[in-house]
Design an enzyme around this catalytic site. Structure first.
Site, PDB file in Angstrom:
ATOM      1  N   ASN A  10       0.845  -1.191   0.000  1.00  0.00           N
ATOM      2  CA  ASN A  10       0.000   0.000   0.000  1.00  0.00           C
ATOM      3  C   ASN A  10       0.893   1.258   0.000  1.00  0.00           C
ATOM      4  OD1 ASN A  10      -1.488   2.254   1.006  1.00  0.00           O
ATOM      5  ND2 ASN A  10      -3.057   0.883   1.807  1.00  0.00           N
ATOM      6  N   LYS A  13       0.198   4.008   2.744  1.00  0.00           N
ATOM      7  CA  LYS A  13       0.753   3.606   4.043  1.00  0.00           C
ATOM      8  C   LYS A  13       2.262   3.797   4.049  1.00  0.00           C
ATOM      9  CE  LYS A  13      -1.607  -0.507   5.681  1.00  0.00           C
ATOM     10  NZ  LYS A  13      -1.399  -1.956   5.842  1.00  0.00           N
ATOM     11  N   GLU A  41      -1.916 -14.422   2.120  1.00  0.00           N
ATOM     12  CA  GLU A  41      -3.333 -14.314   2.438  1.00  0.00           C
ATOM     13  C   GLU A  41      -3.457 -13.827   3.881  1.00  0.00           C
ATOM     14  OE1 GLU A  41      -7.367 -16.971   2.604  1.00  0.00           O
ATOM     15  OE2 GLU A  41      -5.498 -17.958   1.999  1.00  0.00           O
ATOM     16  N   ASP A  70      -0.807  -3.761   9.966  1.00  0.00           N
ATOM     17  CA  ASP A  70      -2.176  -4.147   9.609  1.00  0.00           C
ATOM     18  C   ASP A  70      -3.094  -3.160  10.315  1.00  0.00           C
ATOM     19  OD1 ASP A  70      -3.669  -6.133   7.991  1.00  0.00           O
ATOM     20  OD2 ASP A  70      -4.788  -6.304   9.865  1.00  0.00           O
ATOM     21  N   ASP A 156      -9.947   8.328   5.571  1.00  0.00           N
ATOM     22  CA  ASP A 156      -9.666   9.619   6.228  1.00  0.00           C
ATOM     23  C   ASP A 156     -10.744  10.683   5.993  1.00  0.00           C
ATOM     24  OD1 ASP A 156      -7.268   9.265   7.738  1.00  0.00           O
ATOM     25  OD2 ASP A 156      -6.109   9.239   5.896  1.00  0.00           O
ATOM     26  N   ARG A 182      -1.106   4.948  13.291  1.00  0.00           N
ATOM     27  CA  ARG A 182       0.143   4.491  12.664  1.00  0.00           C
ATOM     28  C   ARG A 182       1.344   5.231  13.253  1.00  0.00           C
ATOM     29  NH1 ARG A 182      -1.734   4.799   8.163  1.00  0.00           N
ATOM     30  NH2 ARG A 182      -2.297   2.593   8.164  1.00  0.00           N
TER      31      ARG A 182
HETATM   32  P1  ITT Z   1      -0.933  -4.105   2.919  1.00  0.00           P
HETATM   33  O1  ITT Z   1      -1.655  -5.289   3.528  1.00  0.00           O
HETATM   34  O2  ITT Z   1      -0.179  -4.454   1.684  1.00  0.00           O
HETATM   35  O3  ITT Z   1      -0.104  -3.354   3.928  1.00  0.00           O
HETATM   36  P2  ITT Z   1      -3.608  -3.012   2.658  1.00  0.00           P
HETATM   37  O4  ITT Z   1      -4.162  -1.743   2.080  1.00  0.00           O
HETATM   38  O5  ITT Z   1      -4.230  -4.319   2.215  1.00  0.00           O
HETATM   39  O6  ITT Z   1      -2.030  -3.022   2.413  1.00  0.00           O
HETATM   40  P3  ITT Z   1      -4.550  -3.504   5.363  1.00  0.00           P
HETATM   41  O7  ITT Z   1      -4.949  -4.894   5.076  1.00  0.00           O
HETATM   42  O8  ITT Z   1      -3.829  -3.201   6.640  1.00  0.00           O
HETATM   43  O9  ITT Z   1      -3.635  -2.880   4.216  1.00  0.00           O
HETATM   44  O10 ITT Z   1      -5.866  -2.586   5.267  1.00  0.00           O
HETATM   45  C1  ITT Z   1      -5.871  -1.321   5.804  1.00  0.00           C
HETATM   46  C2  ITT Z   1      -7.027  -0.542   5.234  1.00  0.00           C
HETATM   47  O11 ITT Z   1      -7.606   0.220   6.314  1.00  0.00           O
HETATM   48  C3  ITT Z   1      -6.528   0.478   4.230  1.00  0.00           C
HETATM   49  O12 ITT Z   1      -6.560  -0.025   2.928  1.00  0.00           O
HETATM   50  C4  ITT Z   1      -7.508   1.623   4.458  1.00  0.00           C
HETATM   51  O13 ITT Z   1      -8.688   1.351   3.803  1.00  0.00           O
HETATM   52  C5  ITT Z   1      -7.807   1.557   5.949  1.00  0.00           C
HETATM   53  N1  ITT Z   1      -6.885   2.440   6.692  1.00  0.00           N
HETATM   54  C6  ITT Z   1      -5.849   2.059   7.492  1.00  0.00           C
HETATM   55  N2  ITT Z   1      -5.186   3.122   7.966  1.00  0.00           N
HETATM   56  C7  ITT Z   1      -5.805   4.206   7.461  1.00  0.00           C
HETATM   57  C8  ITT Z   1      -5.561   5.583   7.561  1.00  0.00           C
HETATM   58  O14 ITT Z   1      -4.531   6.059   8.254  1.00  0.00           O
HETATM   59  N3  ITT Z   1      -6.373   6.415   6.926  1.00  0.00           N
HETATM   60  C9  ITT Z   1      -7.406   5.958   6.183  1.00  0.00           C
HETATM   61  N4  ITT Z   1      -7.696   4.664   6.004  1.00  0.00           N
HETATM   62  C10 ITT Z   1      -6.901   3.772   6.646  1.00  0.00           C
END
Ligand code: ITT
Length: 196
Positions: A10, A13, A41, A70, A156, A182
């Site tokens: 991501n 992130k 997964e 996560d 956000d 985070r």
């Molecule tokens: P990775 O697993 O590759 O790190 P991902 O996007 O699949 O990427 P997650 O499974 O941890 O990551 O899902 C986190 C989701 O939660 C992310 O895609 C956003 O939709 C939401 N999220 C997490 N932190 C956030 C933030 O600071 N601001 C807005 N949305 C957030």
């Protein structure tokens, strides 16, 4: 310099991770930059389990100190949905504009005091010798009535912070990192790594 390789695909992130850990004496790399884009997964039931699953898989593949984030949004009125399914809510390829509109719709008619929510972030670190650590931090807020703000990413624009009178998408990156789930989790991990 100690290297820390993040198991995330991501980009938003990763941008925040870099901002938060800059000037800490750690060389922060994404798994793509390290040349090992591992895909796993995320079948854990908690943020901690999923963070460990991702960090362990990358550590196994690269044999360096690895980390994973996560994270997600828990809405109390929706029994903590979307929670660990935050990225998968309505499908991975659905735009956040649509996901955000859906959550606002599901809370229509719900008053301020019942719109409580939090962002959760679990960060795991895994060492090649098998040592592991994982911790979680949160940021409390409420679900807004409409999307506002252009900064940040994901949910956000609908995450209202009563103390600031705006959404986390209206904060500057520095302001968000100072108070975010985070930001707090990564600063705690940094303390741990420095003392290693
Ligand atoms: P990775 O697993 O590759 O790190 P991902 O996007 O699949 O990427 P997650 O499974 O941890 O990551 O899902 C986190 C989701 O939660 C992310 O895609 C956003 O939709 C939401 N999220 C997490 N932190 C956030 C933030 O600071 N601001 C807005 N949305 C957030």
């Amino acid at each position: 310099m100690k290297k820390l390789i993040f198991a995330t695909g991501n980009k938003d992130k990763m941008r925040e991770i870099r901002e938060i850990l800059q000037d800490t004496g750690l060389e922060v790399l994404s798994m793509k930059e390290a040349g090992v884009p591992v895909s796993v997964e995320e079948n854990g039931t908690t943020f901690e389990e999923n963070a460990l699953i991702k960090a362990r898989a990358l550590c196994k593949a690269i044999n360096e100190i690895t980390a994973a984030d996560d994270s997600g949004l828990e809405i109390d009125y929706l029994n903590k949905e979307p929670g660990v399914y935050s990225a998968r809510y309505m499908g991975e390829d659905t735009s956040y504009h649509i996901k955000n509109a859906s959550l606002i719709e599901r809370l229509s008619g719900v008053p301020d005091e019942k719109r409580t929510a939090r962002f959760v972030c679990a960060v795991a670190v895994v060492f090649p010798d098998g040592r592991e650590m994982v911790l979680r931090r949160t940021m409390e807020g409420r679900i807004a009535y409409e999307e506002k703000g252009e900064n940040g990413f994901g949910y956000d624009p609908i995450f209202f912070l009563p103390e600031y009178g705006c959404t986390s998408a209206e904060l500057s990156p520095e302001e968000k990192n100072r108070i975010s789930h985070r930001g707090k989790a990564l600063r705690a991990i940094r303390e741990f790594l420095i003392n290693e």
